[in-house]
Design a protein around this motif. Sequence first.
Motif, PDB file in Angstrom:
ATOM      1  N   TYR A 174      -5.869  -1.486   5.272  1.00  0.00           N
ATOM      2  CA  TYR A 174      -6.764  -1.928   6.343  1.00  0.00           C
ATOM      3  C   TYR A 174      -5.976  -2.847   7.270  1.00  0.00           C
ATOM      4  CZ  TYR A 174      -9.744  -0.679   2.379  1.00  0.00           C
ATOM      5  OH  TYR A 174     -10.308  -0.038   1.310  1.00  0.00           O
ATOM      6  N   PRO A 175      -5.124  -2.311   8.118  1.00  0.00           N
ATOM      7  CA  PRO A 175      -4.201  -3.135   8.906  1.00  0.00           C
ATOM      8  C   PRO A 175      -4.886  -4.075   9.896  1.00  0.00           C
ATOM      9  CG  PRO A 175      -4.145  -0.847   9.641  1.00  0.00           C
ATOM     10  CD  PRO A 175      -4.950  -0.861   8.377  1.00  0.00           C
ATOM     11  N   ASN A 176      -6.096  -3.753  10.313  1.00  0.00           N
ATOM     12  CA  ASN A 176      -6.771  -4.576  11.320  1.00  0.00           C
ATOM     13  C   ASN A 176      -7.774  -5.550  10.715  1.00  0.00           C
ATOM     14  OD1 ASN A 176      -5.416  -3.229  13.452  1.00  0.00           O
ATOM     15  ND2 ASN A 176      -6.896  -1.533  13.323  1.00  0.00           N
ATOM     16  N   ARG A 177      -7.734  -5.690   9.405  1.00  0.00           N
ATOM     17  CA  ARG A 177      -8.695  -6.559   8.718  1.00  0.00           C
ATOM     18  C   ARG A 177      -7.944  -7.678   8.007  1.00  0.00           C
ATOM     19  NH1 ARG A 177     -11.977  -9.577   6.677  1.00  0.00           N
ATOM     20  NH2 ARG A 177     -13.995  -8.989   5.771  1.00  0.00           N
ATOM     21  N   ARG A 178      -8.352  -8.907   8.261  1.00  0.00           N
ATOM     22  CA  ARG A 178      -7.720 -10.046   7.611  1.00  0.00           C
ATOM     23  C   ARG A 178      -8.605 -10.526   6.471  1.00  0.00           C
ATOM     24  NH1 ARG A 178      -6.793 -15.397  11.044  1.00  0.00           N
ATOM     25  NH2 ARG A 178      -9.083 -15.328  10.949  1.00  0.00           N
ATOM     26  N   GLN A 212      -2.812  -1.799  -4.103  1.00  0.00           N
ATOM     27  CA  GLN A 212      -2.643  -1.809  -2.655  1.00  0.00           C
ATOM     28  C   GLN A 212      -1.537  -2.777  -2.251  1.00  0.00           C
ATOM     29  OE1 GLN A 212      -6.872  -2.684  -1.850  1.00  0.00           O
ATOM     30  NE2 GLN A 212      -6.837  -1.018  -0.355  1.00  0.00           N
ATOM     31  N   THR A 213      -0.739  -2.372  -1.256  1.00  0.00           N
ATOM     32  CA  THR A 213       0.333  -3.228  -0.754  1.00  0.00           C
ATOM     33  C   THR A 213      -0.244  -4.275   0.176  1.00  0.00           C
ATOM     34  OG1 THR A 213       1.853  -1.361  -0.879  1.00  0.00           O
ATOM     35  CG2 THR A 213       2.549  -3.250   0.425  1.00  0.00           C
ATOM     36  N   ALA A 214       0.237  -5.499   0.023  1.00  0.00           N
ATOM     37  CA  ALA A 214      -0.303  -6.618   0.801  1.00  0.00           C
ATOM     38  C   ALA A 214       0.835  -7.401   1.446  1.00  0.00           C
ATOM     39  CB  ALA A 214      -1.129  -7.535  -0.097  1.00  0.00           C
ATOM     40  N   VAL A 215       0.477  -8.066   2.535  1.00  0.00           N
ATOM     41  CA  VAL A 215       1.352  -9.030   3.196  1.00  0.00           C
ATOM     42  C   VAL A 215       0.603 -10.349   3.221  1.00  0.00           C
ATOM     43  CG1 VAL A 215       2.589  -9.643   5.293  1.00  0.00           C
ATOM     44  CG2 VAL A 215       2.410  -7.237   4.628  1.00  0.00           C
ATOM     45  N   VAL A 216       1.202 -11.378   2.650  1.00  0.00           N
ATOM     46  CA  VAL A 216       0.486 -12.650   2.511  1.00  0.00           C
ATOM     47  C   VAL A 216       1.270 -13.764   3.195  1.00  0.00           C
ATOM     48  CG1 VAL A 216      -0.540 -11.917   0.344  1.00  0.00           C
ATOM     49  CG2 VAL A 216       1.558 -13.233   0.309  1.00  0.00           C
ATOM     50  N   THR A 217       0.513 -14.693   3.738  1.00  0.00           N
ATOM     51  CA  THR A 217       1.098 -15.872   4.373  1.00  0.00           C
ATOM     52  C   THR A 217       0.355 -17.090   3.885  1.00  0.00           C
ATOM     53  OG1 THR A 217       1.644 -14.608   6.370  1.00  0.00           O
ATOM     54  CG2 THR A 217       1.686 -17.006   6.535  1.00  0.00           C
ATOM     55  N   GLU A 254      -3.621 -16.199   4.004  1.00  0.00           N
ATOM     56  CA  GLU A 254      -4.049 -15.031   4.777  1.00  0.00           C
ATOM     57  C   GLU A 254      -3.446 -13.791   4.144  1.00  0.00           C
ATOM     58  OE1 GLU A 254      -3.021 -15.353   8.862  1.00  0.00           O
ATOM     59  OE2 GLU A 254      -4.708 -16.654   9.367  1.00  0.00           O
ATOM     60  N   VAL A 255      -4.284 -12.778   4.000  1.00  0.00           N
ATOM     61  CA  VAL A 255      -3.845 -11.549   3.343  1.00  0.00           C
ATOM     62  C   VAL A 255      -4.156 -10.363   4.245  1.00  0.00           C
ATOM     63  CG1 VAL A 255      -4.080 -10.080   1.303  1.00  0.00           C
ATOM     64  CG2 VAL A 255      -4.284 -12.569   1.074  1.00  0.00           C
ATOM     65  N   TYR A 256      -3.145  -9.537   4.453  1.00  0.00           N
ATOM     66  CA  TYR A 256      -3.322  -8.278   5.176  1.00  0.00           C
ATOM     67  C   TYR A 256      -2.943  -7.141   4.236  1.00  0.00           C
ATOM     68  CZ  TYR A 256      -3.781 -10.854   9.553  1.00  0.00           C
ATOM     69  OH  TYR A 256      -4.213 -11.695  10.542  1.00  0.00           O
ATOM     70  N   LEU A 257      -3.785  -6.117   4.236  1.00  0.00           N
ATOM     71  CA  LEU A 257      -3.526  -4.958   3.393  1.00  0.00           C
ATOM     72  C   LEU A 257      -3.099  -3.781   4.259  1.00  0.00           C
ATOM     73  CD1 LEU A 257      -6.611  -5.171   0.978  1.00  0.00           C
ATOM     74  CD2 LEU A 257      -4.347  -6.196   0.701  1.00  0.00           C
TER      75      LEU A 257
END
Length: 344
Positions: free
Chosen positions: A272-276, A334-339, A266-269
């Motif tokens: 676009y904080p509300n888009r997975r 772009q900065t991302a948060v990944v799980t 799963e990636v969040y950017l």
Amino acid sequence: MANDEAFAESSRILNVAGRIIGLLIVVSAIVVGLYVLRLYYIYPRTDDAYVRANVVGIAPHVSGPIVELPIHDNQHVAKGALLFVVDPRPYQSALERAEANLTLTNLQIDALQDAIRSAQSRQLQLEADAAYDKQYLNRIVPLLARHFVTANDVFNARSRLAAAQAAVESSHSEVRRSQNELGQYGDFNARRKTAEAALYYAKLNVQYCYVRAPFDAYVTNLNIAVGQYANEGRQVVSLVDNREWYVIANFRENFLDYIRPGMRVEVYLLSYPNRRFAGHVQEAGWALYQENGATVAGLPQVETTLNWVRLSQRFPVRIVLENRDPQRPFRMGQTAVVTVQGFH
């Protein structure tokens, strides 16, 4: 007295209850901690991740001033779109010269073929003359003993035969020379092939003057204008490859044993904080640059870490992004948060 005993009993009960509640809190904290720690490793997560794409530098195959530049910075270009044009006039002139040279070569080949046929005809004629001279010599040699001919007649006949044979050998050489000049080997003619190769190269150079996008991409960092001289093999335009986007996520090395190729992510950017977004692990990195890996005088130079504490290394994990959203395009950096979600 009864009140004191009741108070003491109540205090003991409260004390026991407090200890039980405290113990339950500690146990609960341990259980929750273990559960969180388990999740922490089962679903590794990091916010040290960035969107990436391949950047390709476009360089011309020919040199010359740029005469057309129909693109602008940050523009999206489709595969095959014209990026810029190098002045084609010198290469068009070379193409016309190569075309004329091919025509001239074909004429030369025709002339050489005629020369070969003429040399072969001359060869046949000389071979016939030599055969006649040999036959004549064979007829008059027996007549010498009977004194029907003189020795001088025989000598002259031998001389004519030797000259005829020499002429035949010369004609053979002339045929071979003409055939070599023709450059024909089976169905392959070296002269024509050389001229055709030169023509093909000239056509390529004219085509190379028109530089086109090799794939769908975004133009980036464009800082040239019409009139700039483009050198062969030197980058003129940079393109961000729009065919595949991925995330480089830096995970601590103690997570690597829980990350495998093909795992869902799963990636969040932050853009676009509300888009997975979804992706999958392609592979984890195999090497890191380390300053303490340099060798000095045959020995590794190892620098001490802070208070000799070994800090966990971070290895890059490449995550291929799958779901594209035209309304929310990816941008390199772009900065991302990944799980990492594991296999599903």
